[in-house]
Design a protein around this motif. Sequence first.
Motif, PDB file in Angstrom:
ATOM      1  N   HIS A  25      38.360  39.634  31.701  1.00 48.14           N
ATOM      2  CA  HIS A  25      36.869  39.371  31.165  1.00 48.14           C
ATOM      3  C   HIS A  25      35.881  38.374  31.755  1.00 48.14           C
ATOM      4  O   HIS A  25      35.091  37.730  31.363  1.00 48.14           O
ATOM      5  N   THR A  26      36.279  38.283  32.866  1.00 46.14           N
ATOM      6  CA  THR A  26      35.449  37.170  33.660  1.00 46.14           C
ATOM      7  C   THR A  26      33.983  38.077  34.128  1.00 46.14           C
ATOM      8  O   THR A  26      33.835  39.017  34.467  1.00 46.14           O
ATOM      9  N   TYR A  30      28.800  33.719  36.304  1.00 43.55           N
ATOM     10  CA  TYR A  30      29.392  32.858  35.052  1.00 43.55           C
ATOM     11  C   TYR A  30      30.667  32.334  35.371  1.00 43.55           C
ATOM     12  O   TYR A  30      30.973  30.964  34.923  1.00 43.55           O
ATOM     13  N   GLU A  31      31.644  33.239  36.173  1.00 43.76           N
ATOM     14  CA  GLU A  31      33.013  32.751  36.185  1.00 43.76           C
ATOM     15  C   GLU A  31      33.212  33.185  37.653  1.00 43.76           C
ATOM     16  O   GLU A  31      32.623  34.190  37.937  1.00 43.76           O
ATOM     17  N   GLN A  32      34.400  32.748  37.855  1.00 41.71           N
ATOM     18  CA  GLN A  32      35.260  33.144  39.092  1.00 41.71           C
ATOM     19  C   GLN A  32      36.752  33.152  39.009  1.00 41.71           C
ATOM     20  O   GLN A  32      36.971  32.386  38.089  1.00 41.71           O
ATOM     21  N   HIS A  33      37.357  34.192  39.243  1.00 40.00           N
ATOM     22  CA  HIS A  33      38.735  34.017  39.199  1.00 40.00           C
ATOM     23  C   HIS A  33      39.570  34.268  40.462  1.00 40.00           C
ATOM     24  O   HIS A  33      39.148  35.253  41.249  1.00 40.00           O
ATOM     25  N   ASP A  34      40.655  33.619  40.637  1.00 34.62           N
ATOM     26  CA  ASP A  34      41.483  33.926  41.921  1.00 34.62           C
ATOM     27  C   ASP A  34      42.813  34.103  41.493  1.00 34.62           C
ATOM     28  O   ASP A  34      43.517  33.177  40.999  1.00 34.62           O
ATOM     29  N   THR A  39      43.975  30.651  39.474  1.00 36.66           N
ATOM     30  CA  THR A  39      42.853  29.636  39.383  1.00 36.66           C
ATOM     31  C   THR A  39      41.462  30.260  38.869  1.00 36.66           C
ATOM     32  O   THR A  39      41.201  31.164  39.147  1.00 36.66           O
ATOM     33  N   HIS A  40      41.072  29.769  37.623  1.00 43.05           N
ATOM     34  CA  HIS A  40      39.684  30.122  37.100  1.00 43.05           C
ATOM     35  C   HIS A  40      38.862  29.206  36.883  1.00 43.05           C
ATOM     36  O   HIS A  40      38.892  28.039  36.691  1.00 43.05           O
ATOM     37  N   HIS A  41      37.538  29.726  37.518  1.00 46.15           N
ATOM     38  CA  HIS A  41      36.380  28.695  37.148  1.00 46.15           C
ATOM     39  C   HIS A  41      35.113  29.418  36.439  1.00 46.15           C
ATOM     40  O   HIS A  41      35.314  30.475  36.060  1.00 46.15           O
ATOM     41  N   ARG A  42      34.532  28.238  35.418  1.00 44.83           N
ATOM     42  CA  ARG A  42      33.592  28.698  34.598  1.00 44.83           C
ATOM     43  C   ARG A  42      32.674  27.644  34.627  1.00 44.83           C
ATOM     44  O   ARG A  42      32.787  26.565  34.702  1.00 44.83           O
ATOM     45  N   ALA A  43      31.250  27.978  34.464  1.00 43.15           N
ATOM     46  CA  ALA A  43      30.159  27.049  34.104  1.00 43.15           C
ATOM     47  C   ALA A  43      30.102  26.839  32.558  1.00 43.15           C
ATOM     48  O   ALA A  43      30.238  27.869  31.901  1.00 43.15           O
ATOM     49  N   VAL A 149      35.719  46.957  28.953  1.00 37.98           N
ATOM     50  CA  VAL A 149      35.654  45.407  29.300  1.00 37.98           C
ATOM     51  C   VAL A 149      34.736  45.275  30.617  1.00 37.98           C
ATOM     52  O   VAL A 149      34.211  44.464  30.687  1.00 37.98           O
ATOM     53  N   ALA A 150      35.137  46.143  31.414  1.00 38.58           N
ATOM     54  CA  ALA A 150      34.713  45.826  32.633  1.00 38.58           C
ATOM     55  C   ALA A 150      33.129  46.157  32.686  1.00 38.58           C
ATOM     56  O   ALA A 150      32.269  45.237  33.355  1.00 38.58           O
TER      57      ALA A 150
END
Length: 298
Positions: A25-26, A30-34, A39-43, A149-150
């Motif tokens: 759901h990235t 707005y987000e990054q996923h590794d 690791t997940h990043h979100r603003a 979803v993509a």
Amino acid sequence: MTTTFRIPVAEPVAVGPMLASLRNHTVPGYEQHDSATGTHHRALRTNGGTAHVTVRLGDLATSALGKGGDARHLEILVETAGRADAADVGDTIRTWLDLGVDPSVVDAAFVSDPVLGPLVRTHPGLRVVGTTDWFATAVATVLGQQVSVAAACTFAGRLVAAFGDDAPGGLRCFPAPHRLAGVEQSELRAVIGTTRSRARTVSELARAVADGVGPEQPSFTEDLLALPGIGPWTVDYLALRLGDRDACPSGDLVLRRALQVTSAREAAERAEQWRPWRAYAVTHLWTHATYSPPESSA
């Protein structure tokens, strides 16, 4: 300013499904996923402005038990304009990742169930991933109607790129309701690349929220259902993401397939036995249908 803190997470905790859900759901920008590091990043927005949060779920999956022997700890990095914002972010993340639940209580309710028991044993401590911005989740849900979803994530990413606000670390916050409410529907449609009816729903939703519609109001469900393009499935799904642990989007196609029924009424009837934890039951069924490897044909 970057602040690091740790949130205790009660055992057990099913990290794999949580990572899979966040990855799938990235929303770009707005987000990054590794996936390699988990690791997940979100603003996100805070009382003091904007923040960039990094949750290290991969560490959670491999870390030793905490000193008390009954919890792991999730490490959070928060980049903000001031330390005071970090405390607010911590509460937001606890809600987002459902870290306040006692998983043993939920699992015990399902362990003897013929349908859910095997799923609980596969993913003990499954959490219901929520939201850090209910309006962003509502818009993404609308954009996901009748598409993958993509595709929904791609559509939402276009909104972020065009109308979002800059956050630390190169990410952008999801557009605020009042920002989207001021955009013509034709421009929204052109930016998103979606249908006229979907753009209208996003526009009407943004206007309603800018005018004060929100989850804290008793009329919230009725207010949403009064908007064009929003029906029971959207409202029920949002309830699940917003923290109603008995929410059950019975009209969901994946859920109906998992339960081997053909109608929302039949799905709702089957789910009655799982009250007051139907949101967890639904998440187990979604997880099994979406993220479990196919059975071998050998």
